[in-house]
Write a protein that holds these residues in place. Structure first.
Motif, PDB file in Angstrom:
ATOM      1  N   TYR A 213       7.569  46.829  38.473  1.00  0.00           N
ATOM      2  CA  TYR A 213       8.966  47.179  38.765  1.00  0.00           C
ATOM      3  C   TYR A 213       9.941  46.443  37.846  1.00  0.00           C
ATOM      4  O   TYR A 213      11.096  46.828  37.741  1.00  0.00           O
ATOM      5  CB  TYR A 213       9.296  46.890  40.248  1.00  0.00           C
TER       6      TYR A 213
ATOM      7  N   ASN B  11      15.229  48.236  40.373  1.00  0.00           N
ATOM      8  CA  ASN B  11      15.537  49.028  41.576  1.00  0.00           C
ATOM      9  C   ASN B  11      14.679  48.590  42.740  1.00  0.00           C
ATOM     10  O   ASN B  11      13.845  49.342  43.209  1.00  0.00           O
ATOM     11  CB  ASN B  11      15.191  50.493  41.327  1.00  0.00           C
ATOM     12  N   SER B  12      14.803  47.394  43.177  1.00  0.00           N
ATOM     13  CA  SER B  12      13.855  46.998  44.205  1.00  0.00           C
ATOM     14  C   SER B  12      14.558  46.319  45.363  1.00  0.00           C
ATOM     15  O   SER B  12      15.748  46.027  45.314  1.00  0.00           O
ATOM     16  CB  SER B  12      12.834  46.030  43.631  1.00  0.00           C
TER      17      SER B  12
ATOM     18  N   PRO C  93       9.526  57.053  45.335  1.00  0.00           N
ATOM     19  CA  PRO C  93       9.603  55.666  45.829  1.00  0.00           C
ATOM     20  C   PRO C  93      10.745  54.867  45.221  1.00  0.00           C
ATOM     21  O   PRO C  93      11.382  54.070  45.908  1.00  0.00           O
ATOM     22  CB  PRO C  93       8.249  55.066  45.408  1.00  0.00           C
ATOM     23  N   GLU C  94      11.037  55.092  43.924  1.00  0.00           N
ATOM     24  CA  GLU C  94      12.091  54.275  43.303  1.00  0.00           C
ATOM     25  C   GLU C  94      13.450  54.535  43.950  1.00  0.00           C
ATOM     26  O   GLU C  94      14.279  53.640  44.080  1.00  0.00           O
ATOM     27  CB  GLU C  94      12.139  54.453  41.776  1.00  0.00           C
ATOM     28  N   LYS C  95      13.670  55.776  44.374  1.00  0.00           N
ATOM     29  CA  LYS C  95      14.966  56.092  45.030  1.00  0.00           C
ATOM     30  C   LYS C  95      15.025  55.446  46.409  1.00  0.00           C
ATOM     31  O   LYS C  95      16.062  54.939  46.822  1.00  0.00           O
ATOM     32  CB  LYS C  95      15.124  57.606  45.170  1.00  0.00           C
TER      33      LYS C  95
ATOM     34  N   ALA D  17      13.439  52.745  47.328  1.00  0.00           N
ATOM     35  CA  ALA D  17      13.566  51.289  47.120  1.00  0.00           C
ATOM     36  C   ALA D  17      14.999  50.937  46.755  1.00  0.00           C
ATOM     37  O   ALA D  17      15.550  49.949  47.240  1.00  0.00           O
ATOM     38  CB  ALA D  17      12.613  50.835  46.022  1.00  0.00           C
ATOM     39  N   ARG D  18      15.597  51.774  45.902  1.00  0.00           N
ATOM     40  CA  ARG D  18      16.964  51.478  45.464  1.00  0.00           C
ATOM     41  C   ARG D  18      17.907  51.506  46.672  1.00  0.00           C
ATOM     42  O   ARG D  18      18.737  50.626  46.844  1.00  0.00           O
ATOM     43  CB  ARG D  18      17.410  52.507  44.433  1.00  0.00           C
TER      44      ARG D  18
ATOM     45  N   ASN E 292       4.939  51.812  41.820  1.00  0.00           N
ATOM     46  CA  ASN E 292       5.386  50.579  41.163  1.00  0.00           C
ATOM     47  C   ASN E 292       6.503  49.864  41.905  1.00  0.00           C
ATOM     48  O   ASN E 292       6.964  48.809  41.459  1.00  0.00           O
ATOM     49  CB  ASN E 292       5.896  50.905  39.751  1.00  0.00           C
ATOM     50  N   GLU E 293       6.960  50.440  42.981  1.00  0.00           N
ATOM     51  CA  GLU E 293       8.134  49.866  43.647  1.00  0.00           C
ATOM     52  C   GLU E 293       7.725  48.876  44.731  1.00  0.00           C
ATOM     53  O   GLU E 293       6.691  49.042  45.374  1.00  0.00           O
ATOM     54  CB  GLU E 293       8.983  50.977  44.282  1.00  0.00           C
TER      55      GLU E 293
END
Ligand SMILES: Cc1cc2nc3c(=O)[nH]c(=O)nc-3n(C[C@H](O)[C@H](O)[C@H](O)COP(=O)(O)O)c2cc1C
Ligand code: SF4
Ligand code: FES
Length: 613
Positions: A308, A185-186, A167-169, A171-172, A143-144
């Motif tokens: 996201y 978080n993108s 992935p979210e980490k 992307a953040r 989703n990122e």
């Protein structure tokens, strides 16, 4: 024996997980999209066994589950990696370095696009526009969103994924500082380049417009929206007040307010910016619409690519509930309850078409419905419903706050207000611009720092490709109408190859229901490619014109009715590009295709006797 035990244990896991997911969604068949999305997220696919289990839990025939799973690009029956990298390979990304980035991903993963790594963990795919054209090349990883990709970034992302970093980490970390809200978080940067007086304007406290609306009668609210001459911002330009009045008058117990945040037209990303920067303005507009038409339920249909943003939007909705701006007795108004739920899409352009969108909200394949009846008569779950674009609801909130006169005095004579444009491609300042209707294309190009522009695709692939002779034309409903997409092409671009890419998009996104769209677009593209390859003849141009017009006329829904536009508008505005490529006609040329015969089914559906009628 060991294999059988392992298999049984896996089946049990699947069974209990699916029970849990179905319970979470109330075993409600109309929530099929949510159910299959959750199963896909958990298991990397919706397997045949999973479909059987879902069908049993929700008490539907298995074929109903299968028809949904096979329709949407983000769902699959075959297993995919727990991580899916979806690289946008649409035209703007191709212009900004897609090939380089794709190669780097392939090298780092040791697979080709369309494959999964041998350990089954990571799948690499291509996808159409993900609404990040102002910061291409871009990709979704689950989703990122990852933007402005380079070869180095591709290697870094893969390395981190292989080390189990979610992935979210990643992307953040990569997007640090891009977004004010930690829930987003993108790496996405909203690139607001020009704020106009109506939408991208920060002077409305949550509830301000709502309170003014609630002090009036619902009919007075509708009258204000009509007086302001607000027309839909999603592309078709239908008068919003008229739609609301019609829906209110349609009778029945229940009515629905639906916001179209599908934003699937390649090159469009202005709704993404509103959703991130001004969700309160949107929700205010939806609640005002609910009051006006007599509805207690709103649905925000959010494209799968914008997942996201979901946590942030849910947070904003919860905040409004706490503030008394959603829920029972909104703003203390007796007899007015209104709440909004988010319905996620799953990667299907056709779901932006309002009747397909309604099908998708109902937990079905995103097939368009026959019209009439229109959604205002018989929409979501058979009840009268309004479907409006994100920007339209925002304008409605402003109208109620500032008054219809204030709104109507901006813009041009036939087109009141402003328009948000998403500008990308060969320009120095890609991003979102809010301009008054009546602004010329030349002025827009200057604002965006575009020079030496040879062509502009106005309104996305379904719109038109215009050249320098049209730069004096004005952005408005009566001249250059657009839902907001504006792709700029400089002298190094091959305009016919751009048209070819757009045709590929329509072929992939056609739901396949009717022959003119399903077959006609393939034939159009084949003939265009023949010309691009230098094998065309002058008669091919007439063929493209004739078949293009037929596909437009005989297709069942807006997708097919606009899909030949990349060819028809380049034939009209860039004809020398075609004539330079076609050779003298050979005698006795036979296109090898009988138009009447190919279109028999479609013509019957459309109630026509002949393709030429
Ligand atoms: C293939 C297709 C895709 C569409 N995609 C969108 C979209 O992403 N967003 C949107 O607002 N309207 C889209 N529309 C137009 C909608 O059908 C509908 O006209 C619109 O949501 C009405 O809202 P408005 O009157 O506020 O513009 C699409 C239409 C077609 C035919
Ligand atoms: S025109 Fe026909 S085939 Fe194409 S998307 Fe619409 S209904 Fe489907
Ligand atoms: S994000 Fe790739 S073209 Fe829009």
């Amino acid at each position: 024996m060991l294999f059988i035990d392992k298999h049984l244990a896996m089946s049990k896991n699947l069974q209990s997980a699916i029970q849990e997911i179905c319970d979470k969604h109330g075993k409600d068949r109309t929530r099929m999209m949510d159910i299959v999305r959750d199963v896909q997220g958990e298991f990397g696919c919706v397997s045949s066994e999973a479909m059987d289990l879902i069908a049993k839990e929700v008490s539907v025939h298995r074929v109903e589950v299968e028809s949904v799973v096979t329709f949407y690009a983000f769902l699959s029956e075959k297993p995919k990696g727990k991580v899916v990298i979806r690289l946008c390979d649409d035209i703007i990304d191709r212009m900004q370095g897609y090939e380089r980035v794709a190669r780097a991903f392939c090298e780092a993963l040791g697979v080709e696009v369309g494959q999964t790594t041998p350990d089954g963990k990571i799948t690499l795919e291509r996808t159409a526009c993900i609404g990040m054209c102002d910061q291409a090349p871009a990709a979704l990883v689950n989703n990122e969103v990852f933007t402005n990709l380079t070869r180095d970034a591709a290697y870094e992302i893969v390395e981190k994924l292989q080390h189990g970093i979610p992935p979210e980490k990643i992307a953040r970390r990569l997007g640090d500082g891009n977004n004010a809200d930690p829930l987003v978080n993108s790496m996405v940067n909203n690139n607001i380049r020009k704020r106009g007086p109506v939408v991208l304007h920060w002077d409305l406290a949550p509830g301000d417009a709502m309170k003014k609306a609630l002090a009036m009668s619902p009919m007075e609210v509708i009258r204000d929206v009509k007086t302001a001459r607000l027309r839909g911002r999603g592309g078709a330009g239908f008068p919003a007040g008229m739609k609301w009045e019609f829906t209110r008058g349609a009778g029945g117990e229940k009515r629905y307010v639906i916001c179209n945040a599908d934003e699937g037209e390649p090159g469009t990303f202005k709704d993404r910016v509103i959703l991130t920067e001004l969700p309160d303005l949107l929700f205010e507009g939806m609640a005002i619409a609910g009051y006006a038409i007599g509805s207690d339920t709103g649905i925000l249909y959010l494209r799968g690519e914008y997942a996201y943003l979901r946590a942030y939007l849910e947070f904003k909705l919860a905040q409004r509930r706490k503030q008394g701006l959603l829920g029972k007795k909104v703003c203390g108004k007796k007899d007015f309850d209104f709440d909004i739920r988010i319905q996620m899409g799953a990667g299907a352009y056709i779901c932006g078409e309002e009747t397909s969108l309604i099908s998708s909200c109902e937990g079905l394949r995103g097939d368009p419905k026959n019209r009439p009846p229109f959604p205002g008569q018989k929409g979501y779950m058979g009840c009268p419903s309004i479907v409006n674009n994100v920007e339209t609801f925002c304008c409605a909130a402003r109208i109620l706050d500032k008054g219809p006169g204030w709104f109507a005095q901006t813009g041009s004579t036939g087109s009141a207000g402003t328009k948000l444009l998403s500008i990308s491609g060969d320009c120095n300042l890609p991003g979102v611009y809010e301009v008054e209707f009546g602004t010329t294309l030349k002025e827009v190009l200057e604002m965006a720092g575009a020079s030496n522009t040879v062509a502009v695709q106005v309104g996305g692939p379904s719109g038109q490709m215009v050249g320098p002779a049209d730069y004096g034309r004005r952005i408005c409903y009566d001249d250059l109408a657009t839902g907001g997409s504006m792709m700029v092409f400089g002298p190094d671009r091959n305009i016919l190859e751009v048209a070819d890419k757009f045709m590929e998009f329509f072929i992939e996104e056609s739901c396949g229901y009717c022959t003119p769209c399903r077959v006609g677009n393939v034939l159009l593209r084949e003939r265009l490619q023949k010309i691009i390859e230098g094998k065309g003849e002058p008669a091919d141009l007439d063929y493209l014109q004739e078949l293009g017009e037929t596909v437009k006329r005989a297709s069942r829904c807006g997708l097919g009715q606009t899909s030949p536009n990349p060819i028809l508008s380049t034939l009209k505005n860039f004809r020398p590009l075609y004539t330079a490529l076609v050779k003298e006609e050979k005698s006795g040329f036979n296109p090898g295709f009988d138009l009447e015969e190919e279109l028999t089914d479609a013509l019957a559906i459309a109630g026509r006797k002949s393709a030429h009628a």
